[in-house]
Design a protein around this motif. Structure first.
Motif, PDB file in Angstrom:
ATOM      1  N   ARG A 161       5.238  10.924   4.711  1.00 54.50           N
ATOM      2  CA  ARG A 161       6.107  10.140   3.817  1.00 54.50           C
ATOM      3  C   ARG A 161       7.516  10.018   4.406  1.00 54.50           C
ATOM      4  O   ARG A 161       8.135   8.953   4.349  1.00 54.50           O
ATOM      5  N   LYS A 162       8.003  11.086   5.013  1.00 50.92           N
ATOM      6  CA  LYS A 162       9.332  11.056   5.644  1.00 50.92           C
ATOM      7  C   LYS A 162       9.340  10.051   6.811  1.00 50.92           C
ATOM      8  O   LYS A 162      10.269   9.256   6.961  1.00 50.92           O
ATOM      9  N   ALA A 163       8.298  10.076   7.627  1.00 55.47           N
ATOM     10  CA  ALA A 163       8.206   9.139   8.757  1.00 55.47           C
ATOM     11  C   ALA A 163       8.126   7.699   8.264  1.00 55.47           C
ATOM     12  O   ALA A 163       8.750   6.799   8.843  1.00 55.47           O
ATOM     13  N   LEU A 164       7.388   7.462   7.188  1.00 52.38           N
ATOM     14  CA  LEU A 164       7.268   6.111   6.643  1.00 52.38           C
ATOM     15  C   LEU A 164       8.594   5.636   6.047  1.00 52.38           C
ATOM     16  O   LEU A 164       8.945   4.460   6.175  1.00 52.38           O
ATOM     17  N   LEU A 165       9.331   6.548   5.442  1.00 48.90           N
ATOM     18  CA  LEU A 165      10.645   6.189   4.917  1.00 48.90           C
ATOM     19  C   LEU A 165      11.572   5.772   6.055  1.00 48.90           C
ATOM     20  O   LEU A 165      12.282   4.763   5.964  1.00 48.90           O
ATOM     21  N   GLU A 166      11.553   6.505   7.164  1.00 49.54           N
ATOM     22  CA  GLU A 166      12.353   6.146   8.340  1.00 49.54           C
ATOM     23  C   GLU A 166      11.898   4.797   8.905  1.00 49.54           C
ATOM     24  O   GLU A 166      12.709   3.971   9.310  1.00 49.54           O
ATOM     25  N   TYR A 167      10.583   4.579   8.908  1.00 48.59           N
ATOM     26  CA  TYR A 167      10.020   3.322   9.419  1.00 48.59           C
ATOM     27  C   TYR A 167      10.446   2.134   8.551  1.00 48.59           C
ATOM     28  O   TYR A 167      10.615   1.021   9.064  1.00 48.59           O
ATOM     29  N   SER A 168      10.636   2.370   7.260  1.00 48.63           N
ATOM     30  CA  SER A 168      10.929   1.264   6.335  1.00 48.63           C
ATOM     31  C   SER A 168      12.170   0.470   6.750  1.00 48.63           C
ATOM     32  O   SER A 168      12.266  -0.724   6.459  1.00 48.63           O
ATOM     33  N   ALA A 169      13.111   1.113   7.431  1.00 47.61           N
ATOM     34  CA  ALA A 169      14.324   0.414   7.884  1.00 47.61           C
ATOM     35  C   ALA A 169      14.012  -0.686   8.893  1.00 47.61           C
ATOM     36  O   ALA A 169      14.796  -1.624   9.058  1.00 47.61           O
ATOM     37  N   ASN A 175       0.837  -1.198   0.000  1.00 43.57           N
ATOM     38  CA  ASN A 175       0.000   0.000   0.000  1.00 43.57           C
ATOM     39  C   ASN A 175       0.871   1.246   0.000  1.00 43.57           C
ATOM     40  O   ASN A 175       0.598   2.197  -0.724  1.00 43.57           O
ATOM     41  N   VAL A 176       1.888   1.231   0.831  1.00 46.14           N
ATOM     42  CA  VAL A 176       2.654   2.441   1.140  1.00 46.14           C
ATOM     43  C   VAL A 176       3.953   2.561   0.334  1.00 46.14           C
ATOM     44  O   VAL A 176       4.383   3.672   0.028  1.00 46.14           O
ATOM     45  N   PHE A 177       4.561   1.435  -0.031  1.00 47.61           N
ATOM     46  CA  PHE A 177       5.836   1.456  -0.737  1.00 47.61           C
ATOM     47  C   PHE A 177       5.682   0.857  -2.133  1.00 47.61           C
ATOM     48  O   PHE A 177       5.015  -0.165  -2.304  1.00 47.61           O
ATOM     49  N   ASP A 178       6.337   1.478  -3.115  1.00 52.53           N
ATOM     50  CA  ASP A 178       6.326   0.925  -4.467  1.00 52.53           C
ATOM     51  C   ASP A 178       7.377  -0.195  -4.565  1.00 52.53           C
ATOM     52  O   ASP A 178       8.070  -0.495  -3.584  1.00 52.53           O
ATOM     53  N   GLU A 179       7.510  -0.782  -5.749  1.00 54.10           N
ATOM     54  CA  GLU A 179       8.423  -1.917  -5.951  1.00 54.10           C
ATOM     55  C   GLU A 179       9.882  -1.552  -5.647  1.00 54.10           C
ATOM     56  O   GLU A 179      10.679  -2.403  -5.269  1.00 54.10           O
ATOM     57  N   GLY A 180      10.229  -0.279  -5.808  1.00 56.35           N
ATOM     58  CA  GLY A 180      11.591   0.168  -5.535  1.00 56.35           C
ATOM     59  C   GLY A 180      11.832   0.567  -4.092  1.00 56.35           C
ATOM     60  O   GLY A 180      12.919   1.027  -3.746  1.00 56.35           O
ATOM     61  N   GLY A 181      10.825   0.409  -3.232  1.00 58.25           N
ATOM     62  CA  GLY A 181      10.958   0.758  -1.821  1.00 58.25           C
ATOM     63  C   GLY A 181      10.721   2.229  -1.530  1.00 58.25           C
ATOM     64  O   GLY A 181      10.942   2.684  -0.408  1.00 58.25           O
ATOM     65  N   ASN A 182      10.262   2.970  -2.521  1.00 58.88           N
ATOM     66  CA  ASN A 182       9.956   4.395  -2.336  1.00 58.88           C
ATOM     67  C   ASN A 182       8.569   4.566  -1.736  1.00 58.88           C
ATOM     68  O   ASN A 182       7.652   3.800  -2.062  1.00 58.88           O
ATOM     69  N   VAL A 183       8.418   5.577  -0.900  1.00 60.04           N
ATOM     70  CA  VAL A 183       7.112   5.854  -0.294  1.00 60.04           C
ATOM     71  C   VAL A 183       6.224   6.494  -1.355  1.00 60.04           C
ATOM     72  O   VAL A 183       6.618   7.441  -2.034  1.00 60.04           O
ATOM     73  N   ARG A 184       5.032   5.968  -1.491  1.00 59.58           N
ATOM     74  CA  ARG A 184       4.064   6.510  -2.451  1.00 59.58           C
ATOM     75  C   ARG A 184       3.533   7.861  -1.959  1.00 59.58           C
ATOM     76  O   ARG A 184       3.527   8.115  -0.757  1.00 59.58           O
ATOM     77  N   THR A 185       3.066   8.692  -2.859  1.00 66.84           N
ATOM     78  CA  THR A 185       2.415   9.945  -2.470  1.00 66.84           C
ATOM     79  C   THR A 185       0.939   9.705  -2.198  1.00 66.84           C
ATOM     80  O   THR A 185       0.298  10.486  -1.495  1.00 66.84           O
ATOM     81  N   GLN A 186       0.413   8.624  -2.753  1.00 68.49           N
ATOM     82  CA  GLN A 186      -0.975   8.232  -2.534  1.00 68.49           C
ATOM     83  C   GLN A 186      -1.098   6.737  -2.760  1.00 68.49           C
ATOM     84  O   GLN A 186      -0.246   6.130  -3.394  1.00 68.49           O
ATOM     85  N   PHE A 187      -2.161   6.153  -2.216  1.00 72.09           N
ATOM     86  CA  PHE A 187      -2.418   4.736  -2.441  1.00 72.09           C
ATOM     87  C   PHE A 187      -3.907   4.472  -2.328  1.00 72.09           C
ATOM     88  O   PHE A 187      -4.663   5.317  -1.839  1.00 72.09           O
TER      89      PHE A 187
END
Length: 188
Positions: A86-94, A52-64
């Motif tokens: 989006r910044k918080a989700l990118l940090e969470y992705s780790a 939902n939140v990340f695309d195939e490249g691991g980037n945070v989507r702007t919408q879903f």
């Protein structure tokens, strides 16, 4: 039934600070931010997937798109995410253990998705610990809608963002306080 408390900036900071002291600090903080900056219901947060939140490249989507089984009322809807979320989700992705699209975005203690009830309980535990007795899993959603309304976003747009079928439902979410009333009369 009593409405969930909307939170001011200081209260939200207290909640975030408390989340940072918990066993799963990044997860819990990100859950709170999704509630406050995307306006999602606890059931919807519990049902979120990595895809939902990340695309195939691991980037945070702007919408879903929330699917009908992820949202209330069996309707799909588009969720838009601001830059802060989006910044918080990118940090969470780790901290995510797998990039598989159908994997739970937020894992419960037992692994896998939270249930809607367990997600509600997580919110109640956090709010109780910081002394917010009238806050619930819906507080972030109500705060999201109220803050946008206070910034002049029209009720029709708010209804669309919230996934409400009727603007009358959205209007009940908007909290009004004495400061807003005082500011409103100064517009004359």
């Amino acid at each position: 039934m009593r409405q969930a408390q909307t939170l001011n900036d200081a209260q939200l900071r207290r909640v975030i600070q408390y989340c940072r002291s918990r066993r799963h600090p990044v997860r819990d903080e990100t859950i709170i931010l999704v509630s406050f900056y995307a306006g999602l219901r606890a059931k919807e947060i519990a049902a979120l997937t990595v895809g939902n939140v990340f695309d195939e490249g691991g980037n945070v989507r702007t919408q879903f798109i929330l699917t009908a089984d992820q949202s209330k009322g069996g309707h799909t809807r588009t969720v838009y995410m601001n830059q802060r979320l989006r910044k918080a989700l990118l940090e969470y992705s780790a901290s995510i253990r797998t990039a598989k699209p159908h994997h739970a975005l937020f894992e419960s203690q037992k692994g896998g998705h939270f249930s809607a009830n367990t997600m509600c309980q997580l919110f109640l535990d956090i709010y109780k610990a910081v002394g917010l007795k009238d806050a619930s899993s819906h507080s972030g959603r109500r705060t999201y809608i109220t803050r946008l309304a206070n910034k002049g976003v029209g009720v029709r747009l708010l209804a669309e963002l919230a996934g409400h079928g009727h603007i009358s439902t959205t209007q009940r979410y908007i909290d009004v306080n004495a400061e807003q009333l005082s500011e409103a009369v100064e517009l004359l």
